[in-house]
Design a protein around this motif. Sequence first.
Motif, PDB file in Angstrom:
ATOM      1  N   GLY A  11       0.750  -1.096  -0.019  1.00 15.93           N
ATOM      2  CA  GLY A  11      -0.098   0.020  -0.012  1.00 15.93           C
ATOM      3  C   GLY A  11       0.910   1.254   0.049  1.00 15.93           C
ATOM      4  O   GLY A  11       0.331   2.291  -0.657  1.00 15.93           O
ATOM      5  N   ILE A  12       1.936   1.198   0.755  1.00 10.92           N
ATOM      6  CA  ILE A  12       2.930   2.255   0.784  1.00 10.92           C
ATOM      7  C   ILE A  12       3.437   2.465  -0.610  1.00 10.92           C
ATOM      8  O   ILE A  12       3.371   3.844  -1.117  1.00 10.92           O
ATOM      9  CB  ILE A  12       4.014   1.970   1.774  1.00 10.92           C
ATOM     10  CG1 ILE A  12       3.301   2.026   3.241  1.00 10.92           C
ATOM     11  CG2 ILE A  12       4.938   3.228   1.830  1.00 10.92           C
ATOM     12  CD1 ILE A  12       4.492   1.603   4.052  1.00 10.92           C
ATOM     13  N   ALA A  13       3.800   1.483  -1.259  1.00 14.73           N
ATOM     14  CA  ALA A  13       4.310   1.515  -2.649  1.00 14.73           C
ATOM     15  C   ALA A  13       3.360   2.249  -3.580  1.00 14.73           C
ATOM     16  O   ALA A  13       3.636   2.946  -4.423  1.00 14.73           O
ATOM     17  CB  ALA A  13       4.946   0.329  -2.811  1.00 14.73           C
ATOM     18  N   VAL A  14       1.971   1.780  -3.592  1.00 17.59           N
ATOM     19  CA  VAL A  14       1.117   2.271  -4.287  1.00 17.59           C
ATOM     20  C   VAL A  14       0.784   3.778  -4.411  1.00 17.59           C
ATOM     21  O   VAL A  14       0.569   4.365  -5.310  1.00 17.59           O
ATOM     22  CB  VAL A  14      -0.435   1.234  -4.221  1.00 17.59           C
ATOM     23  CG1 VAL A  14      -1.423   2.052  -5.127  1.00 17.59           C
ATOM     24  CG2 VAL A  14      -0.022  -0.073  -4.686  1.00 17.59           C
ATOM     25  N   LEU A  15       1.041   4.012  -3.085  1.00 14.99           N
ATOM     26  CA  LEU A  15       0.649   5.492  -2.737  1.00 14.99           C
ATOM     27  C   LEU A  15       1.491   6.306  -3.190  1.00 14.99           C
ATOM     28  O   LEU A  15       1.373   7.550  -3.804  1.00 14.99           O
ATOM     29  CB  LEU A  15      -0.026   5.819  -1.385  1.00 14.99           C
ATOM     30  CG  LEU A  15      -1.433   6.173  -1.056  1.00 14.99           C
ATOM     31  CD1 LEU A  15      -2.173   4.869  -1.436  1.00 14.99           C
ATOM     32  CD2 LEU A  15      -1.506   6.544   0.213  1.00 14.99           C
ATOM     33  N   ALA A  16       2.963   6.113  -3.126  1.00 16.92           N
ATOM     34  CA  ALA A  16       4.055   6.569  -3.628  1.00 16.92           C
ATOM     35  C   ALA A  16       4.009   6.925  -5.082  1.00 16.92           C
ATOM     36  O   ALA A  16       4.167   7.920  -5.649  1.00 16.92           O
ATOM     37  CB  ALA A  16       5.009   5.982  -2.655  1.00 16.92           C
ATOM     38  N   GLU A  17       3.930   5.666  -5.677  1.00 15.99           N
ATOM     39  CA  GLU A  17       3.865   5.769  -7.235  1.00 15.99           C
ATOM     40  C   GLU A  17       2.633   6.581  -7.590  1.00 15.99           C
ATOM     41  O   GLU A  17       3.047   7.399  -8.542  1.00 15.99           O
ATOM     42  CB  GLU A  17       3.888   4.295  -7.995  1.00 15.99           C
ATOM     43  CG  GLU A  17       5.145   3.520  -7.379  1.00 15.99           C
ATOM     44  CD  GLU A  17       6.253   3.526  -8.474  1.00 15.99           C
ATOM     45  OE1 GLU A  17       5.885   4.657  -9.263  1.00 15.99           O
ATOM     46  OE2 GLU A  17       7.266   2.915  -8.137  1.00 15.99           O
ATOM     47  N   ALA A  18       1.704   6.519  -7.156  1.00 14.28           N
ATOM     48  CA  ALA A  18       0.380   7.142  -7.665  1.00 14.28           C
ATOM     49  C   ALA A  18       0.671   8.735  -7.562  1.00 14.28           C
ATOM     50  O   ALA A  18       0.335   9.615  -8.415  1.00 14.28           O
ATOM     51  CB  ALA A  18      -0.802   6.781  -6.997  1.00 14.28           C
ATOM     52  N   GLY A  38      -2.180  16.641  -9.618  1.00 20.76           N
ATOM     53  CA  GLY A  38      -3.027  15.517  -9.941  1.00 20.76           C
ATOM     54  C   GLY A  38      -2.599  14.295  -8.886  1.00 20.76           C
ATOM     55  O   GLY A  38      -3.626  13.519  -8.604  1.00 20.76           O
ATOM     56  N   GLY A  39      -1.252  13.861  -9.028  1.00 24.35           N
ATOM     57  CA  GLY A  39      -0.825  12.913  -8.013  1.00 24.35           C
ATOM     58  C   GLY A  39      -1.246  13.167  -6.756  1.00 24.35           C
ATOM     59  O   GLY A  39      -1.832  12.039  -5.965  1.00 24.35           O
ATOM     60  N   GLY A  40      -1.320  14.257  -6.118  1.00 23.81           N
ATOM     61  CA  GLY A  40      -2.180  14.223  -4.720  1.00 23.81           C
ATOM     62  C   GLY A  40      -3.339  14.079  -4.745  1.00 23.81           C
ATOM     63  O   GLY A  40      -3.969  13.402  -3.805  1.00 23.81           O
ATOM     64  N   VAL A  41      -4.280  14.380  -5.813  1.00 24.58           N
ATOM     65  CA  VAL A  41      -5.745  14.012  -5.757  1.00 24.58           C
ATOM     66  C   VAL A  41      -5.752  12.445  -5.853  1.00 24.58           C
ATOM     67  O   VAL A  41      -6.723  11.939  -5.197  1.00 24.58           O
ATOM     68  CB  VAL A  41      -6.296  14.624  -6.787  1.00 24.58           C
ATOM     69  CG1 VAL A  41      -7.642  14.295  -7.091  1.00 24.58           C
ATOM     70  CG2 VAL A  41      -6.133  16.380  -7.045  1.00 24.58           C
TER      71      VAL A  41
END
Length: 219
Positions: free
Chosen positions: A39-46, A136-139
Amino acid sequence: MLQQLFSPSLLHALDLVGIFVFAISGALLAVRKNLDVFGIAVLAEATALGGGLFRDVVIGAVPPAAFTDLGYFVTPLLAVALVFFLHPHVERIQNAVNFFDAAGLGLFCVVGTAKAYDYGLSATASACLGLVTAVGGGVVRDVLANEVPSLLRWDRDLYAVPAMVGATMVALCIHFDALNAFTSSLAVVTAFVLRLLALRYHWRAPRAWQRRSTVREEE
């Protein structure tokens, strides 16, 4: 146009720095949400790549740079490793993270606007995509974390507005054929400084005039 404003090597290096810092913000939110390492990796990449991916798909710059340059994919993972093992220390240097995040915001809104214009969009449409590139990434991060996006909340310091100002400056320079290394750098610095001032003085956008809502405000 981008090649006239920044050298390819400098642009690539600045891109990676911005991506790294954005990824840290995504990873830190994932830790606060008690997500596992995936989950950490997904949020970081997104967070790091979401805005640029959306821009590239819209303008037809496919495959997006995130899928053709390994550095764009690996850099957020470095941020994941840093936060995973050292997140208490990273939290303590939040001011430094905010500083570099503001720098990334300024860079991405300018680069995003110029790249969109290079692909044939009007100056106005390019400015809109410049804004999306920056925020956009923050959204995407906030939506994945089941939160109201920060840039839509009245109780958050101005974030989208500095990016809008930077992107608008680039669009005006394009319209008046005045975009060059100096004016683009000025747009970056303007967005950067506005964001830092918003953080320092807690500048926020106004809410509806004579608001009479009874909805409980979030803390």
